[in-house]
Design an enzyme around this catalytic site. Structure first.
Site, short mmCIF file in Angstrom:
data_model
loop_
_atom_site.label_atom_id
_atom_site.label_comp_id
_atom_site.label_asym_id
_atom_site.label_seq_id
_atom_site.Cartn_x
_atom_site.Cartn_y
_atom_site.Cartn_z
N ASP A 65 1.57 5.20 0.04
CA ASP A 65 0.85 6.33 0.61
C ASP A 65 0.56 7.38 -0.46
O ASP A 65 1.03 7.29 -1.59
CB ASP A 65 1.68 6.96 1.73
CG ASP A 65 1.77 6.07 2.96
OD1 ASP A 65 0.87 5.24 3.15
OD2 ASP A 65 2.74 6.22 3.72
N ARG B 160 10.55 6.71 4.26
CA ARG B 160 10.61 8.17 4.38
C ARG B 160 11.20 8.60 5.72
O ARG B 160 11.94 9.58 5.80
CB ARG B 160 9.21 8.75 4.18
CG ARG B 160 8.73 8.62 2.74
CD ARG B 160 7.22 8.72 2.62
NE ARG B 160 6.75 10.03 3.00
CZ ARG B 160 5.45 10.34 3.11
NH1 ARG B 160 4.53 9.41 2.88
NH2 ARG B 160 5.07 11.55 3.46
N ARG C 255 0.85 -1.19 0.00
CA ARG C 255 0.00 0.00 0.00
C ARG C 255 0.88 1.24 0.00
O ARG C 255 1.43 1.60 1.05
CB ARG C 255 -0.90 0.02 1.24
CG ARG C 255 -1.80 -1.18 1.39
CD ARG C 255 -2.54 -1.11 2.72
NE ARG C 255 -3.41 -2.27 2.93
CZ ARG C 255 -4.13 -2.47 4.02
NH1 ARG C 255 -4.06 -1.58 5.02
NH2 ARG C 255 -4.89 -3.53 4.14
#
Length: 252
Positions: free
Chosen positions: A51, A198, A49
């Site tokens: 973002d 990230r 998934r």
């Protein structure tokens, strides 16, 4: 009968991969196109998934059909005709009926692109930084990632993840060929936590700025708290670039 589909997308206009109640997702757009061509609702289950704003040069999802697809290449061609310009199909292949795009994946690779130069052509595709960075120190710190298994400090808080254990197999920075003042961070693992890449990049940048050290990174990871790590970097420089599967899941 189950099929794997490989495709790519520019995540700039989407609220991530997964269907959202009040925002457009990549999954929603692709399932709508499949429904039009197969004339039946066709849910997609992806390998992961991404973002909002994150890109995928490679994503894989599986779907089921009650009858064999006569020509998967033709279906792929027709889907490309229906899908918007920022989503592109690569291929569709028949797989074992119990094959799973997420759980059968043995490895995933992400890249994070970082530039120190303004460009009219890479806005929202490469993250721009305004700091002078020591990439040698950042690469030295990457060795800590290869020696770590619990990445709770790089996991978004309040998620329902069952474990924060990940096997990071590669992690390094390299210059981007043909793009001055641009660097690429590559990280490969068996799985990734939400926001993990990230947050990792954000912490490594603090090391590159001289605000943290390699030993600080060890401490941050040992604390197993998201509050201990650096800030998350913007989504626009993040790309899913590779997903590995055992060859025996494919039938065609």
């Amino acid at each position: 009968m189950r099929y794997f589909a490989e495709f790519e997308y520019n995540g700039r206009n989407y609220h991530g991969w997964q269907n959202q109640p009040n925002a457009v997702s990549v999954q929603e757009v692709m399932e709508r196109a499949l429904r039009m061509l197969l004339r039946t609702p066709t849910p997609l289950t992806a390998a992961g998934r991404t973002d909002a704003g994150v890109h995928a040069r490679v994503m894989v999802a599986h779907f089921d059909c009650s009858e064999p697809i006569a020509d998967p290449n033709q279906l792929c061609f027709k889907l490309n005709g229906l899908l918007p310009e920022d989503i592109a199909m690569h291929w569709i292949r028949r797989v074992k009926d119990d094959a799973h795009a997420r759980f059968d994946a043995t490895g995933r690779t992400y890249e994070y692109w970082l530039t120190q130069r303004k460009s009219a052509f890479t806005d929202k595709l490469i993250t721009r930084t305004f700091f002078d960075l020591d990439f040698e120190k950042m690469n030295e710190a990457c060795e800590v990632l290869l020696q770590t298994h619990d990445f709770a400090s790089f996991c978004k808080a309040h998620t329902d993840v069952k474990t924060t254990i990940c096997d990071v197999r590669k992690a390094y920075w390299r210059p981007a060929e043909g793009l001055p003042d641009t660097w690429i961070f590559t990280i490969e693992a068996d799985r990734f936590l939400r926001n993990m890449v990230r947050a990792t990049v954000g912490t490594l940048i603090e090391i590159g700025r001289g605000k943290l050290t390699k030993e600080d990174l060890r401490r941050i990871l040992s604390e197993k708290s998201r509050c201990a790590a650096g800030q998350s970097m913007p989504a626009d420089g993040l790309y899913l670039v590779k997903i590995d599967y055992p060859e025996d899941v494919f039938l065609a």
